[in-house]
Structures are given as structure tokens and as C-alpha cells.
Design a protein around this motif. Structure first.
Motif, PDB file in Angstrom:
ATOM      1  N   PRO A 111      83.857  18.706  47.146  1.00 14.32           N
ATOM      2  CA  PRO A 111      83.356  18.738  45.760  1.00 14.32           C
ATOM      3  C   PRO A 111      81.848  18.516  45.646  1.00 14.32           C
ATOM      4  N   LEU A 112      81.267  17.673  46.495  1.00 14.06           N
ATOM      5  CA  LEU A 112      79.825  17.428  46.398  1.00 14.06           C
ATOM      6  C   LEU A 112      79.048  18.699  46.707  1.00 14.06           C
ATOM      7  N   THR A 113      79.470  19.442  47.708  1.00 10.59           N
ATOM      8  CA  THR A 113      78.805  20.701  48.043  1.00 10.59           C
ATOM      9  C   THR A 113      78.863  21.672  46.875  1.00 10.59           C
ATOM     10  N   ARG A 114      80.019  21.789  46.229  1.00 10.72           N
ATOM     11  CA  ARG A 114      80.175  22.712  45.101  1.00 10.72           C
ATOM     12  C   ARG A 114      79.302  22.296  43.923  1.00 10.72           C
ATOM     13  N   LEU A 115      79.228  21.000  43.662  1.00 14.17           N
ATOM     14  CA  LEU A 115      78.388  20.520  42.561  1.00 14.17           C
ATOM     15  C   LEU A 115      76.915  20.828  42.807  1.00 14.17           C
ATOM     16  N   LEU A 116      76.465  20.583  44.020  1.00 11.25           N
ATOM     17  CA  LEU A 116      75.051  20.817  44.337  1.00 11.25           C
ATOM     18  C   LEU A 116      74.705  22.301  44.246  1.00 11.25           C
ATOM     19  N   ILE A 117      75.571  23.149  44.767  1.00 12.11           N
ATOM     20  CA  ILE A 117      75.299  24.585  44.721  1.00 12.11           C
ATOM     21  C   ILE A 117      75.316  25.098  43.291  1.00 12.11           C
ATOM     22  N   ALA A 118      76.252  24.604  42.476  1.00  9.88           N
ATOM     23  CA  ALA A 118      76.337  25.037  41.076  1.00  9.88           C
ATOM     24  C   ALA A 118      75.072  24.690  40.301  1.00  9.88           C
ATOM     25  N   GLY A 119      74.396  23.614  40.681  1.00  7.46           N
ATOM     26  CA  GLY A 119      73.167  23.242  39.990  1.00  7.46           C
ATOM     27  C   GLY A 119      71.931  23.906  40.560  1.00  7.46           C
ATOM     28  N   THR A 120      71.856  24.005  41.885  1.00 10.36           N
ATOM     29  CA  THR A 120      70.624  24.497  42.499  1.00 10.36           C
ATOM     30  C   THR A 120      70.453  26.011  42.379  1.00 10.36           C
ATOM     31  N   LEU A 121      71.544  26.774  42.305  1.00  8.27           N
ATOM     32  CA  LEU A 121      71.420  28.232  42.237  1.00  8.27           C
ATOM     33  C   LEU A 121      70.643  28.701  41.003  1.00  8.27           C
ATOM     34  N   PRO A 122      71.039  28.299  39.780  1.00 10.50           N
ATOM     35  CA  PRO A 122      70.213  28.718  38.637  1.00 10.50           C
ATOM     36  C   PRO A 122      68.828  28.088  38.656  1.00 10.50           C
ATOM     37  N   GLY A 123      68.716  26.885  39.221  1.00 14.61           N
ATOM     38  CA  GLY A 123      67.426  26.220  39.260  1.00 14.61           C
ATOM     39  C   GLY A 123      66.412  26.953  40.104  1.00 14.61           C
ATOM     40  N   VAL A 124      66.832  27.525  41.237  1.00 12.58           N
ATOM     41  CA  VAL A 124      65.877  28.186  42.127  1.00 12.58           C
ATOM     42  C   VAL A 124      65.353  29.481  41.514  1.00 12.58           C
ATOM     43  N   VAL A 125      66.191  30.178  40.746  1.00  9.96           N
ATOM     44  CA  VAL A 125      65.724  31.389  40.056  1.00  9.96           C
ATOM     45  C   VAL A 125      64.682  31.014  39.005  1.00  9.96           C
ATOM     46  N   LEU A 126      64.956  29.969  38.253  1.00  9.71           N
ATOM     47  CA  LEU A 126      63.992  29.489  37.257  1.00  9.71           C
ATOM     48  C   LEU A 126      62.687  29.087  37.929  1.00  9.71           C
ATOM     49  N   GLY A 127      62.792  28.379  39.050  1.00 12.41           N
ATOM     50  CA  GLY A 127      61.586  27.950  39.753  1.00 12.41           C
ATOM     51  C   GLY A 127      60.768  29.116  40.270  1.00 12.41           C
TER      52      GLY A 127
END
Length: 259
Positions: free
Chosen positions: A73-89
Motif C-alpha cells: 500500500p505505501l508504494t501505491r500511495l506514493l506513486i498515486a501522488g508523485t505521478l501527477p506532481g512530476v507532470v506539474l513540476g
């Protein structure tokens, strides 16, 4: 060109051996090498670092997967947050172009206190009350912010996620594979975003492919070796290593600001 490829390979290898056991890709250490020694222009240094993460990531991830410690679950949570964040960045980096001074200030302000905080928590007596890991919503929000920072500057999110998660009570053995998996997946998306933006914008937006691949090849080997070492190191030593890495990087960028 030949010497720069060799230096990039050696830097990626040595850095990843030291950082993979605690879930840090090493890109935050590699960035000064690329800018100061190899002369990678801005903003091309960001997608070059993301390319390094893409090539280097599978080494450590393969080792963690073989040990049965990848996923959850921790891996899924981190990926769910970082994916849209990296596009924004990436969009912020290309169109707003935050300068290197802002980056140094951000890294110093985040990592220096994080490293000191984690070190103090690790050295507390065993009777001290253990902190609770952050909630799923807080973890996802943290991952979104870290993803955006990674998209802007091309640093591995593990350098920020690791100290926070471990300091809040997550074991290094759990946090390290999850942080590296998030770094790997978001780096793929980030590098692809920069490649697309390079087709429609002017300037040094595309990565330095040869340098990114040579650094990544060193990181691929070093990451596998570093992940292999992790089970043989005690939790306290891993936490102190993570604290030292965070404090060291924060101090380095703080000195650059004063210089």
C-alpha cells in the motif's frame, strides 16, 4: 566527451551504492556533478537527471523484488501522488523556469532540518514513544508535493520522502523500496513529459542522452549492490545513514547559497 561519460558512470555507481539502501536514487547528489563538473545546461539538467533515475532504478528495484519487499500500500500511495506532481513540476520548470538559487534554498530548507530531526529521533533512548506513520491522505499529499519538486529539479523523491517517512515511524526496510519505486515511475513520466515539451518549446529542454545513460548505467550497477547490502545493515545504522545523507546534502546547498 569520453572522460565525461566515464566520470558520469563512476559518479552514478558510487552515489547509488551509498544511497540505494535507504531508498534514495542519488539524483540529488548527482545534480551538482552534472552542473559544476560536466557543464549540463539548465533546464536540460532536470530531464538528464530523470533519465538517470529511469536507467538506474531497475537495479535496486530488482534486488528488492527478489527479496519480496517491493510493492504494498505505501508504494501505491506514493506513486498515486508523485505521478501527477512530476507532470506539474515539469510544466513549471519549462514555463516558469525557477532559478538554481531557488532550488538550493528549497533543498537546504527541507533536507537540513529533516536530517537533523531524523538523527535526533534515531539516537533517542529506546523507551521514547515511537511516532505514528503519516495517514494515507497525508502520505499522498506529501508524494504530490515531492513529485512536483522532482519534476522541477530532477531529484529523486526518495531524498525527501525517505527522511520524512522514516522519521514518522516507517521502517527503512519498508520506506526504501517504496520510495525508489515512486522515483522510478515518476521519472519515466517526467522524462517523457520533457521529451514532449522539447518538441514544442525552444531552449535546452531535452536531456543529454549520452550523459544520462552513462550515469544511469553506473547507478544501475550501484543500486543493485546497495540494495543487496541493506538486509545486512541494522535499522539504526540505516536510519543514521539516511539522516547523514539528508544533513550532508542540505548543508552542501546551504553553503552554496552563502558562497
Amino acid at each position: 566527451m569520453d572522460w565525461s561519460m566515464g566520470l558520469g558512470f563512476a559518479a552514478g555507481l558510487l552515489i547509488s551504492v551509498a544511497t540505494a539502501p535507504v531508498g534514495v536514487s542519488g539524483a540529488v547528489f548527482l545534480l551538482p556533478v552534472q552542473v559544476s563538473l560536466l557543464g549540463v545546461p539548465s533546464p536540460a539538467v532536470t530531464p538528464t537527471n530523470l533519465l538517470y533515475n529511469v536507467v538506474a532504478g531497475p537495479g535496486a528495484l530488482l534486488r528488492y523484488w527478489r527479496a519480496g519487499r517491493l510493492g504494498g500500500p505505501l508504494t501505491r500511495l506514493l506513486i498515486a501522488g508523485t505521478l501527477p506532481g512530476v507532470v506539474l513540476g515539469a510544466l513549471i520548470r519549462v514555463f516558469a523556469v525557477p532559478g538554481p538559487r531557488v532550488f538550493r534554498l528549497l533543498v537546504a530548507a527541507l533536507l537540513l532540518p529533516l536530517g537533523l530531526w531524523l538523527g535526533l529521533r534515531t539516537l533517542r533512548p529506546a523507551s521514547a514513544r515511537a511516532p505514528r506513520p503519516p495517514s494515507p491522505r497525508a502520505t499522498r499529499t506529501l508524494a504530490l508535493l515531492v513529485g512536483a519538486v522532482g519534476g522541477i529539479y530532477g531529484i529523486g523523491g526518495g531524498s525527501l520522502l525517505g527522511p520524512i517517512l522514516v522519521g514518522r515511524g516507517t521502517s527503512v526496510a519498508t520506506a526504501a523500496p517504496a520510495a525508489l519505486a515512486a522515483t522510478f515511475t515518476t521519472s519515466i513520466v517526467g522524462a517523457a513529459t520533457y521529451a514532449l515539451l522539447a518538441l514544442t518549446t525552444t531552449g535546452d529542454v531535452a536531456p543529454d542522452w549520452l550523459l544520462g545513460l552513462s550515469c544511469g548505467a553506473g547507478g544501475l550497477l550501484g543500486g543493485y549492490l546497495g540494495a543487496h547490502l541493506q538486509p545486512h545493515l541494522p535499522e539504526t545504522a540505516l536510519r543514521l545513514l539516511l539522516a547523514a545523507l539528508a544533513t550532508g546534502v542540505g548543508s552542501l546547498y546551504a553553503l552554496h547559497l552563502l558562497g
